[in-house]
Design an enzyme around this catalytic site. Structure first.
Site, mmCIF file in Angstrom:
data_model
loop_
_atom_site.group_PDB
_atom_site.id
_atom_site.type_symbol
_atom_site.label_atom_id
_atom_site.label_comp_id
_atom_site.label_asym_id
_atom_site.label_seq_id
_atom_site.Cartn_x
_atom_site.Cartn_y
_atom_site.Cartn_z
ATOM 1 N N ARG A 127 0.659 -1.021 0.512
ATOM 2 C CA ARG A 127 0.100 -0.219 -0.013
ATOM 3 C C ARG A 127 0.656 0.593 0.097
ATOM 4 N NH1 ARG A 127 -3.879 -2.504 -1.200
ATOM 5 N NH2 ARG A 127 -5.743 -2.670 -0.549
ATOM 6 N N GLU A 131 -1.348 8.009 -3.823
ATOM 7 C CA GLU A 131 -2.078 7.582 -5.308
ATOM 8 C C GLU A 131 -3.782 8.787 -5.942
ATOM 9 O OE1 GLU A 131 -1.437 3.546 -4.907
ATOM 10 O OE2 GLU A 131 -3.066 3.553 -5.147
ATOM 11 N N HIS A 188 -0.818 0.359 -9.792
ATOM 12 C CA HIS A 188 -1.624 -0.073 -8.678
ATOM 13 C C HIS A 188 -2.190 -1.490 -9.137
ATOM 14 C CE1 HIS A 188 -3.974 0.110 -4.362
ATOM 15 N NE2 HIS A 188 -3.668 -1.469 -5.190
HETATM 16 C C1 8YV Z 1 -6.869 -4.360 -5.657
HETATM 17 C C2 8YV Z 1 -5.262 -4.611 -4.057
HETATM 18 O O1 8YV Z 1 -7.406 -4.315 -5.785
HETATM 19 O O2 8YV Z 1 -6.829 -6.278 -3.466
HETATM 20 C C3 8YV Z 1 -5.802 -5.307 -2.634
HETATM 21 O O3 8YV Z 1 -6.167 -4.707 -1.875
HETATM 22 O O4 8YV Z 1 -4.639 -3.848 -3.789
HETATM 23 C C4 8YV Z 1 -5.427 -4.738 -5.657
HETATM 24 O O5 8YV Z 1 -5.938 -5.850 -5.849
HETATM 25 C C5 8YV Z 1 -6.609 -3.526 -7.167
HETATM 26 O O6 8YV Z 1 -5.496 -3.159 -7.777
HETATM 27 C C6 8YV Z 1 -7.985 -2.681 -7.859
HETATM 28 O O7 8YV Z 1 -8.126 -0.899 -6.979
#
Ligand code: 8YV
Length: 333
Positions: free
Chosen positions: A242, A271, A289
């Site tokens: 993150r 972001e 991401h």
């Molecule tokens: C996002 C993610 O869901 O699952 C997570 O926590 O960070 C990714 O899989 C994906 O990039 C859509 O925003």
């Protein structure tokens, strides 16, 4: 005949998944990817029984205030720091995420970033596309990167994705060290050939470090100037966890000053904005991401979100596949 229940989908989603929802619900699906203000979220959620939301949708007490209709919020991601779980629980809303289906795909991508950063793939491609090859030629000692094979890999955050990252290291004959708040069982450690060490030891000893820890306030800037100072100047850092876990300004300074060889980053503080100092550097591979973005996995994530909505407000309610606050269901009996 009773009116169909309503579901809001906050971002474009696979038509097949929307069709599954539309069999039972009146679906209002957004067709553009955008961010909603708290007021907009509040207004959208006020008129629906369920919602499928993305990580940019912050669902908190203010957004839920006065909403007595909403029963389920299905997050399109395993990380759920965009959801205020106590507020959702107080509002009687079941929240869900998408665990497991993305573990292997996200781990694959962590390695893609690690390899690309270590071997300077991004910079070399930019140079080639700029037409420099015929002009300058490639000298024998140009474009030297750092090796992965035979080195020590560090994993910070040894949950399901961290373990999938660690398991892949065997193919590169790498030693694996990890740090996690709680140590894995002997069996799990053996299954990913990884040894637990203190965070400081991890930072000092590893040749390459992959961050896979969840975002919590305590993890904010878990990698800042002090932590970066402990790492080897030949090391590569990868963040597929993150934004905010790394102090991006401190990271850019370390990369610029040669205190760290390279970085591969899929997530950023604030972001979609990316720190200008990172954008200015050539020894960092940047992506928007997308670590879970394979055809199969994104589809599985969307299906899982739909399954959770169907389980809570569908015609044949059942146990949600991945509830984050199952106590909401227990309270309803
Ligand atoms: C996002 C993610 O869901 O699952 C997570 O926590 O960070 C990714 O899989 C994906 O990039 C859509 O925003």
């Amino acid at each position: 005949m009773s009116e169909k229940k309503k579901v809001w989908v906050s971002r474009p989603l696979f038509p097949e998944v929307l069709a599954r929802l539309a069999e039972q619900f009146e679906v209002e699906a957004e067709t553009v990817e955008r961010r909603y203000s708290p007021e907009e979220l509040r207004a959208r959620l006020a008129g629906v029984d369920g919602a499928v939301v993305g990580l940019v949708d912050r669902i908190d007490a203010a957004v839920l205030e006065g909403n007595t209709r909403l029963k389920v919020v299905a997050n399109l991601g395993v990380g759920h720091n965009n959801l205020d779980l106590p507020a959702l629980t107080r509002a009687g809303v079941l929240a869900s995420n998408t665990p497991d289906v993305l573990n292997e795909t996200t781990a694959d991508y962590g390695w893609a970033l690690l390899m690309a950063a270590a071997r300077r793939v991004g910079a070399a491609e930019r140079w080639l596309r700029a037409g420099e090859w015929p002009k300058q030629g490639v000298h024998f000692d140009d474009w030297l990167g750092v090796d992965l094979h035979g080195r020590t890999l560090g994993v910070l955050g040894m949950g399901r994705i961290g373990r999938a990252v660690a398991r892949r290291a065997a193919g590169f004959d790498m030693r694996v060290l990890y740090h996690n708040r709680t140590r894995l069982s002997d069996e799990l450690e053996r299954s990913c050939h990884a040894a637990w060490v203190e965070k400081e030891t991890l930072l000092r000893e590893v040749d390459h470090l992959v961050l896979v820890l969840p975002f919590t306030p305590a993890n904010r800037h878990a990698i800042g100037a002090a932590e970066l100072a402990l790492m080897k100047p030949t090391a590569v850092l990868v963040n597929i966890a993150r934004g905010g876990i790394v102090d991006d300004a401190a990271l850019a300074a370390a990369l610029r000053e040669g205190r760290l060889a390279a970085a591969g980053l899929d997530v950023f503080e604030g972001e979609p904005a990316v720190h200008a100092d990172l954008l200015a550097l050539d020894n960092v591979v940047l992506s928007p991401h997308i670590a879970s973005a394979s055809f199969t996995t994104r589809r599985a994530m969307a299906d899982m979100a739909a399954d959770n909505v169907l389980a809570v407000i569908g015609a044949e309610p059942g146990k949600p596949v991945s509830p984050l606050n199952p106590e909401v269901l227990a309270a309803k009996g």
